[in-house]
Motif scaffolding. Structure first.
Motif, PDB file in Angstrom:
ATOM      1  N   LYS A 143      28.758 -15.039  -8.518  1.00 20.35           N
ATOM      2  CA  LYS A 143      28.396 -16.176  -9.082  1.00 20.35           C
ATOM      3  C   LYS A 143      29.501 -17.418  -8.946  1.00 20.35           C
ATOM      4  CE  LYS A 143      26.158 -14.152 -13.067  1.00 20.35           C
ATOM      5  NZ  LYS A 143      25.918 -14.174 -14.584  1.00 20.35           N
ATOM      6  N   GLU A 144      28.911 -18.627  -9.168  1.00 19.19           N
ATOM      7  CA  GLU A 144      29.742 -19.558  -9.358  1.00 19.19           C
ATOM      8  C   GLU A 144      30.805 -19.746 -10.380  1.00 19.19           C
ATOM      9  OE1 GLU A 144      29.896 -21.461  -6.689  1.00 19.19           O
ATOM     10  OE2 GLU A 144      28.006 -21.282  -5.483  1.00 19.19           O
ATOM     11  N   PRO A 145      32.134 -20.368  -9.925  1.00 23.38           N
ATOM     12  CA  PRO A 145      32.591 -20.974  -8.867  1.00 23.38           C
ATOM     13  C   PRO A 145      33.150 -20.193  -7.595  1.00 23.38           C
ATOM     14  CG  PRO A 145      34.346 -21.144 -10.217  1.00 23.38           C
ATOM     15  CD  PRO A 145      33.379 -20.122 -11.027  1.00 23.38           C
TER      16      PRO A 145
ATOM     17  N   VAL B 255      31.580 -18.003  -5.420  1.00 26.43           N
ATOM     18  CA  VAL B 255      30.958 -18.110  -4.071  1.00 26.43           C
ATOM     19  C   VAL B 255      31.100 -19.167  -3.462  1.00 26.43           C
ATOM     20  CG1 VAL B 255      28.600 -18.090  -3.002  1.00 26.43           C
ATOM     21  CG2 VAL B 255      28.875 -16.748  -5.183  1.00 26.43           C
ATOM     22  N   SER B 256      31.323 -20.386  -3.960  1.00 26.37           N
ATOM     23  CA  SER B 256      31.674 -21.642  -3.071  1.00 26.37           C
ATOM     24  C   SER B 256      33.163 -21.998  -2.999  1.00 26.37           C
ATOM     25  CB  SER B 256      30.925 -22.796  -3.819  1.00 26.37           C
ATOM     26  OG  SER B 256      29.492 -22.534  -3.656  1.00 26.37           O
TER      27      SER B 256
ATOM     28  N   ARG C 261      37.947 -22.150  -8.834  1.00 28.49           N
ATOM     29  CA  ARG C 261      37.332 -23.165  -7.758  1.00 28.49           C
ATOM     30  C   ARG C 261      38.354 -23.223  -6.658  1.00 28.49           C
ATOM     31  NH1 ARG C 261      37.599 -28.641 -11.050  1.00 28.49           N
ATOM     32  NH2 ARG C 261      39.440 -27.558 -11.756  1.00 28.49           N
TER      33      ARG C 261
END
Length: 362
Positions: free
Chosen positions: A15-17, A19-20, A98
């Motif tokens: 899930k985010e954050p 993955v990014s 993040r």
């Protein structure tokens, strides 16, 4: 009900954050023992770092160390003094995932607490009822004897009384200790009690002062130094009781960290503070339960190098930490590290040990 370990809940990295998130920043050490600017400092909690597009948990985490990336993306906790030129240190101080760094502050499934906003007696003090804490500890100790690694952190007060000295010895003999961390004073007065039945010249049963008793601990140290080792002293003087006797008989590690206050000291006392820290860490990285008794400085030192979790046999599990002292200030000093890691009990340590022995030793 038999003791059961709580379940470790890993973050969902799909899930985010997460993955990014980019890989965590890395800078190389340019001077021996000096971390690069913006270094990340580790905590007592599980921390994950994204390296080579993979989230990895730091190995054997320790508070106030820095994460260093080794070969194949393995991340190790390293003390500042052990940093070498070329070491790849993770940098960054955002811990929400993040930027490739995530601090997992709620790693274990915990029972839901009362939803009441206001309630009485939520702190830990001399007025707290510790009955449930004792019951939990009995069950934990029975489990840990065979499945864990129990470390006792000991101040000299534990052996100033005949009954508590005997109680701790019996707990050691019955497998409820896998290592002892202490200082010169505990070992000295324990051996003094086994040889002369005094501690600092005071009878360990009647509490009466013996004539010239203030010489007893010095005579004891001098005698042990003549033999060259505690083991040889125990053998030659026919010592057959006490904490040191039981630990040596059981073959468990006893780490005695030196102090500027020490008399003697005894052989095996580690005089170099960093060597003592390394020896203590060799034990605490295996710890699953730590019980610290009436020694504020050793308790703080041990607490600072003990994470709230350990990877044992491929399973991440909590490390239980108990701080026992008659002083509220002493036991609550470590509670600021987080409720996952410290359970304070305000009581006389002699009574505490006798309670444990009566409930654990057949």
């Amino acid at each position: 009900m038999a003791f059961q370990l709580p379940i470790y809940v890993e973050p969902n990295f799909d899930k985010e954050p997460f993955v990014s998130a980019p890989d965590a920043g890395i800078c190389k050490v340019e001077a021996e023992g000096v971390a690069p600017p913006g270094y990340h400092a580790l905590s007592i909690y599980p921390e994950y770092f994204k390296v080579n597009s993979q989230w990895s948990l730091v190995r054997e985490s320790r508070m106030d160390c820095v994460p260093v990336v080794r070969n194949e993306g393995i991340i190790e906790a390293v003390e500042f003094r052990n940093l070498h030129v070329g070491d790849k240190v993770i940098v960054g101080r955002s811990e929400d995932g993040r930027y490739g760094i995530y601090l997992h502050a709620t790693p274990f499934a915990m029972p839901e607490e009362s939803g009441d906003v206001f309630s009485f007696r939520t702190g830990r003090s001399r007025e707290t009822a510790y009955s449930r804490d004792y019951d939990n500890l009995y069950e934990l100790m029975r489990y840990e004897r065979d499945h864990g690694y129990i470390i006792w952190v000991l101040g000299p007060a534990v052996i100033f009384d005949h009954d508590s000295k005997k109680a701790l010895s019996e707990l050691i003999e019955h497998g409820y200790a896998h290592a002892l961390l202490s200082g010169n004073a505990m070992a000295t007065h324990d051996l003094e009690g086994s040889m002369k039945r005094t501690a600092l010249g005071q009878d360990i049963y009647t509490q009466e002062q013996r004539p010239l008793g203030h010489y007893h601990h010095l005579d004891l140290i001098n005698t042990v130094l003549q033999y060259g080792s505690i083991e040889k002293f125990i053998e030659e003087e026919n010592i057959n009781d006490g904490v040191m006797y039981s630990a040596i008989k059981k073959g468990i590690p006893v780490i005695l960290a030196g102090s500027i206050r020490d008399d003697g000291p005894l052989p095996t006392v580690i005089g170099n503070v960093y060597d003592a820290q390394d020896a203590m860490r060799a034990c605490t990285k295996k710890a699953t339960t730590v019980i610290a008794l009436a020694t504020q400085l050793h308790t703080i030192a041990t607490g600072n190098i003990t994470p709230c979790y350990v990877n044992r046999e491929g399973r991440i599990r909590p490390v239980y930490f108990y701080s026992i002292d008659v002083s509220e200030f002493a036991v609550n000093k470590l509670r600021d590290r987080g409720s996952l890691s410290v359970t304070p009990i305000v009581t006389n340590v002699q009574d505490f040990l006798v309670h444990l022995r009566n409930n654990l030793v057949p």
